[in-house]
Design a protein around this motif. Structure first.
Motif, PDB file in Angstrom:
ATOM      1  N   CYS A  29       0.801  -1.223   0.000  1.00  0.00           N
ATOM      2  CA  CYS A  29       0.000   0.000   0.000  1.00  0.00           C
ATOM      3  C   CYS A  29       0.837   1.279   0.000  1.00  0.00           C
ATOM      4  O   CYS A  29       0.367   2.310  -0.447  1.00  0.00           O
ATOM      5  N   ASP A  30       2.060   1.231   0.502  1.00  0.00           N
ATOM      6  CA  ASP A  30       2.836   2.462   0.598  1.00  0.00           C
ATOM      7  C   ASP A  30       3.610   2.771  -0.676  1.00  0.00           C
ATOM      8  O   ASP A  30       4.230   3.811  -0.785  1.00  0.00           O
ATOM      9  N   ARG A  31       3.567   1.908  -1.655  1.00  0.00           N
ATOM     10  CA  ARG A  31       4.286   2.129  -2.908  1.00  0.00           C
ATOM     11  C   ARG A  31       3.458   3.013  -3.832  1.00  0.00           C
ATOM     12  O   ARG A  31       2.262   2.851  -3.970  1.00  0.00           O
ATOM     13  N   GLU A  32       4.156   3.934  -4.469  1.00  0.00           N
ATOM     14  CA  GLU A  32       3.486   4.780  -5.456  1.00  0.00           C
ATOM     15  C   GLU A  32       3.678   4.178  -6.828  1.00  0.00           C
ATOM     16  O   GLU A  32       4.801   3.904  -7.237  1.00  0.00           O
ATOM     17  N   VAL A  33       2.597   3.979  -7.528  1.00  0.00           N
ATOM     18  CA  VAL A  33       2.650   3.443  -8.876  1.00  0.00           C
ATOM     19  C   VAL A  33       2.407   4.604  -9.827  1.00  0.00           C
ATOM     20  O   VAL A  33       1.358   5.254  -9.765  1.00  0.00           O
ATOM     21  N   PRO A  34       3.368   4.904 -10.701  1.00  0.00           N
ATOM     22  CA  PRO A  34       3.175   6.022 -11.614  1.00  0.00           C
ATOM     23  C   PRO A  34       2.085   5.703 -12.640  1.00  0.00           C
ATOM     24  O   PRO A  34       1.962   4.564 -13.099  1.00  0.00           O
ATOM     25  N   ALA A  35       1.305   6.699 -12.950  1.00  0.00           N
ATOM     26  CA  ALA A  35       0.253   6.526 -13.943  1.00  0.00           C
ATOM     27  C   ALA A  35       0.883   6.462 -15.327  1.00  0.00           C
ATOM     28  O   ALA A  35       1.855   7.166 -15.612  1.00  0.00           O
TER      29      ALA A  35
END
Length: 100
Positions: free
Chosen positions: A20-26
């Motif tokens: 949940c803490d990972r940012e996934v780039p759009a």
């Protein structure tokens, strides 16, 4: 038995929350160009050219302009769906000005 179910539930929740803490780039999506209506009409009237352009857009996409592929898609939809008027007028569920 109950302890095993609780432990498996906690492990499952921990696994689900671990990412949940990972940012996934759009993904970067380029805007689709809007072709001229004249070009769409012209392609809809010429089925051989439309067929060839659709083939090129599928097989050799990098050699064809994006506007032509968008125009050919709109023309194919126009040929398939037609240009008829709607058969009925939708009735809004919540009219803006209700009768008194």
């Amino acid at each position: 038995m109950r302890m095993i179910a609780t432990a498996s539930l906690l492990l499952g929740m921990a696994g689900a929350l671990s990412g949940c803490d990972r940012e996934v780039p759009a993904p970067a999506i380029a805007p689709t160009p809007k072709p001229s209506p004249e070009l769409v009409d012209e392609l809809a009237r010429d089925p051989e050219r439309l067929k060839e352009l659709r083939r090129l857009c599928v097989e050799e996409r990098d050699q064809v302009e994006e506007e032509l592929c968008a125009a050919s898609a709109l023309a194919a939809r126009k040929v398939f769906m037609g240009e008829s008027k709607p058969r009925f007028m939708p009735i809004p569920m919540f009219p803006r000005n209700p009768p008194p």
